[in-house]
Design a protein around this motif. Structure first.
Motif, PDB file in Angstrom:
ATOM      1  N   LEU A 404      -8.785   7.817 -26.203  1.00  0.00           N
ATOM      2  CA  LEU A 404      -7.819   8.347 -25.560  1.00  0.00           C
ATOM      3  C   LEU A 404      -6.502   7.835 -25.490  1.00  0.00           C
ATOM      4  CD1 LEU A 404      -9.823   9.121 -22.081  1.00  0.00           C
ATOM      5  CD2 LEU A 404      -9.432  10.711 -24.034  1.00  0.00           C
ATOM      6  N   ARG A 407      -5.240   8.956 -28.900  1.00  0.00           N
ATOM      7  CA  ARG A 407      -4.573  10.197 -28.704  1.00  0.00           C
ATOM      8  C   ARG A 407      -3.285  10.219 -27.900  1.00  0.00           C
ATOM      9  NH1 ARG A 407      -8.501  14.717 -26.028  1.00  0.00           N
ATOM     10  NH2 ARG A 407      -8.012  13.656 -24.210  1.00  0.00           N
ATOM     11  N   ALA A 408      -3.101   9.615 -26.899  1.00  0.00           N
ATOM     12  CA  ALA A 408      -1.846   9.354 -26.157  1.00  0.00           C
ATOM     13  C   ALA A 408      -0.664   9.003 -27.010  1.00  0.00           C
ATOM     14  CB  ALA A 408      -1.989   8.588 -24.800  1.00  0.00           C
ATOM     15  N   GLU A 411       0.231  11.763 -29.597  1.00  0.00           N
ATOM     16  CA  GLU A 411       1.069  12.878 -28.866  1.00  0.00           C
ATOM     17  C   GLU A 411       2.426  12.338 -28.215  1.00  0.00           C
ATOM     18  OE1 GLU A 411      -1.768  13.853 -25.749  1.00  0.00           O
ATOM     19  OE2 GLU A 411      -2.974  15.265 -27.016  1.00  0.00           O
ATOM     20  N   ARG A 413       2.880  10.254 -25.775  1.00  0.00           N
ATOM     21  CA  ARG A 413       2.920  10.003 -24.443  1.00  0.00           C
ATOM     22  C   ARG A 413       3.043   8.207 -24.378  1.00  0.00           C
ATOM     23  NH1 ARG A 413       0.875  14.383 -21.613  1.00  0.00           N
ATOM     24  NH2 ARG A 413      -0.201  16.130 -22.886  1.00  0.00           N
ATOM     25  N   ASP A 444       2.093  10.620 -17.103  1.00  0.00           N
ATOM     26  CA  ASP A 444       1.291  10.728 -18.314  1.00  0.00           C
ATOM     27  C   ASP A 444      -0.029   9.846 -18.094  1.00  0.00           C
ATOM     28  OD1 ASP A 444       2.687  12.762 -19.836  1.00  0.00           O
ATOM     29  OD2 ASP A 444       3.951  11.175 -20.779  1.00  0.00           O
ATOM     30  N   GLU A 446      -2.813   9.932 -16.607  1.00  0.00           N
ATOM     31  CA  GLU A 446      -4.013  10.639 -16.590  1.00  0.00           C
ATOM     32  C   GLU A 446      -4.320  10.926 -18.007  1.00  0.00           C
ATOM     33  OE1 GLU A 446      -2.252  15.158 -16.195  1.00  0.00           O
ATOM     34  OE2 GLU A 446      -3.250  14.292 -14.619  1.00  0.00           O
ATOM     35  N   SER A 447      -3.795  11.161 -18.933  1.00  0.00           N
ATOM     36  CA  SER A 447      -4.158  11.356 -20.397  1.00  0.00           C
ATOM     37  C   SER A 447      -4.967  10.221 -20.993  1.00  0.00           C
ATOM     38  CB  SER A 447      -2.947  11.587 -21.355  1.00  0.00           C
ATOM     39  OG  SER A 447      -2.155  10.231 -21.494  1.00  0.00           O
TER      40      SER A 447
END
Length: 463
Positions: A404, A407-408, A411, A413, A444, A446-447
């Motif tokens: 995760l 991925r953040a 992206e 974030r 952000d 929560e990502s």
């Protein structure tokens, strides 16, 4: 072999009070346990979690990348390993080192297993792990005592022991991933989350408090730096400076985020961690050469100073001042799978790697600090002596997984926001300051977690 000749026979008669006393005599401050399945034996590794971040309460060594051959398929697999300082206790409570104990993360599954926990130990509880004896029995219990240092002391309980029966009879206990948490002697069984919420509500109701920190002896002393909001909260929670990067309070990482009004907290920037690079020119040639190559003249006109600053996001253009861009190698955004040898890099216009953070390096930081996190809003006094007050609306993140985080980053974030500088840059005695930061907007957060929510600390304990 007769029971009296079995060196592990004493474990069949041990009480839970005796187990806890032995652990505490060896410095234990928290007790974790796992009910063992039939296939947990000396030949098989013991499954503990799906991600290293779920085992932050277990102090472990540096995460390193290794290549091994799969017993099942015979193929080459890359795994991450992290050493443990594990000791088995004998009947007199004396610890015996298990020098080969380690955690192994298999990212392709994913799963984390305990390995090498009997090898090289002078007095291991072998009969309870040997498949020719009792190593295939269900409902054995592995008990792990975690100390303030890096040591973990362990006992294996057979299912018929009074200690094992009492543990099962008093379930459910507080959960920590696939493990359970046992209260120590004289300690009430309590939910770590509710205990934390109770403390944060108490601190909120204190209102404005002076800026403080805990010294190495645990005494509250004034904190005179400009960013003492975190130190002050930790001093009020009784948290000393955490030299081993373990979770701060009952398994929760406490993070402060600065806001203008704690009663109506707005979005703010949160620093996740500050890992130094593990590769690139930054390491090969040193930080001074790195800054002289990519730094720019201080924009505020401070003399003879070079800076490396700015915000760097994956898939964004290069920074105009440094000419560097952020690139991630080894992550598949369509599947969330990652290559263990992957990295996050700062690259220049010629595709030279200026600085790099291997996934192993990043995981080493992530595993201990973010499995469960509480983000507390803090407001600083704008006049008079430095003071702070803390809000009751707490943002929680649970179930951090390394994929995760990646991925953040992919992206945009999570971004890289360094504060690196070189003073006296033109002299033969330059003064570098290292500050590599990975940051995220509170909106952000929560990502980064499988579960995220905002709670009212006072309502939690009143309800």
């Amino acid at each position: 072999m007769a029971a009296c000749e079995d060196p592990d026979a004493w474990l069949s008669y041990i009480t839970l009070d005796r187990v806890l006393a032995m652990l505490q005599d060896n410095g234990t401050v928290e007790v974790l346990y796992k009910i063992l399945p039939c296939n947990a034996n000396s030949k098989n590794q013991v499954y503990l979690a799906s991600d290293l971040s779920q085992l932050g309460k277990l102090p472990s060594g540096e995460v390193t990348l290794h290549r091994s051959t799969s017993v099942k398929s015979g193929t080459q697999e890359a795994v991450f390993r992290s050493k443990l300082e594990l000791f088995w206790l004998d009947r007199d409570g004396r610890p015996h080192a298990a020098p080969n104990a380690q955690l192994i993360l298999y990212p392709q599954y994913p799963e984390v297993r305990l390995s090498g926990f009997l090898q090289g130990c002078a007095r291991p509880p072998s009969s309870l792990w040997n498949t020719g004896k009792r190593g295939s029995e269900a409902d054995r219990i592995l008990v792990l005592g975690v100390g303030r240092d890096r040591r973990i002391v362990a006992i294996t309980l057979p299912p018929e022991s009074p200690a094992a029966r009492e543990i099962r009879a008093t379930e459910p206990h507080e959960a920590y991933g696939a493990l359970g948490v046992l209260p120590l002697l004289g300690q009430q069984s309590a939910d770590g989350f509710l205990a934390l919420m109770g403390e944060l509500c108490r601190i909120h109701r204190l209102g404005w408090v002076p800026s403080t920190r805990l010294d190495r002896d645990g005494r509250i002393v004034p904190c005179n730096a400009s960013n003492c909001n975190g130190n002050t909260l930790e001093s009020l929670l009784g948290i000393r400076s955490n030299g081993f990067s373990l979770p701060d309070y009952r398994g929760w990482e406490i993070k402060v985020r600065q806001v203008s009004d704690v009663d109506n907290p707005s979005r703010s920037i949160v620093t996740l961690f500050t890992p130094e690079p593990s590769g690139g020119r930054y390491i090969a040639d040193g930080v001074v050469t790195f800054i002289r190559c990519y730094g720019y003249v201080d924009t505020l006109g401070r003399p003879d100073r070079l800076n490396v600053g700015g915000v760097y996001r994956v898939n964004h253009p290069a920074n105009q001042r440094t000419g560097l861009r952020l690139v991630m190698q080894g992550f598949d955004a369509t599947t969330d799978h990652y290559i263990p040898s992957g990295s996050i890099c700062l690259m220049d216009a010629r595709d030279n790697i200026a600085a790099a953070w291997s996934f192993a390096k990043l995981m080493d930081h992530w595993k201990t600090k973010h499995a469960q996190a509480a983000f507390v809003p803090a407001q600083a006094s704008t006049s008079g002596d430095r003071r702070y007050r803390y809000g009751r609306k707490i943002q929680l993140g649970e179930g951090a997984e390394f994929r995760l985080f990646l991925r953040a980053v992919h992206e945009g974030r999570v971004y890289y926001d360094p504060g690196i500088k070189l003073e006296a840059a033109s002299t033969d005695r330059p003064r570098p300051k290292k500050r590599s930061q990975f940051r995220v907007s509170s909106g952000d957060l929560e990502s980064l977690y499988t579960s995220s929510r905002i709670v009212d600390a006072c309502t939690c304990i009143e309800g």
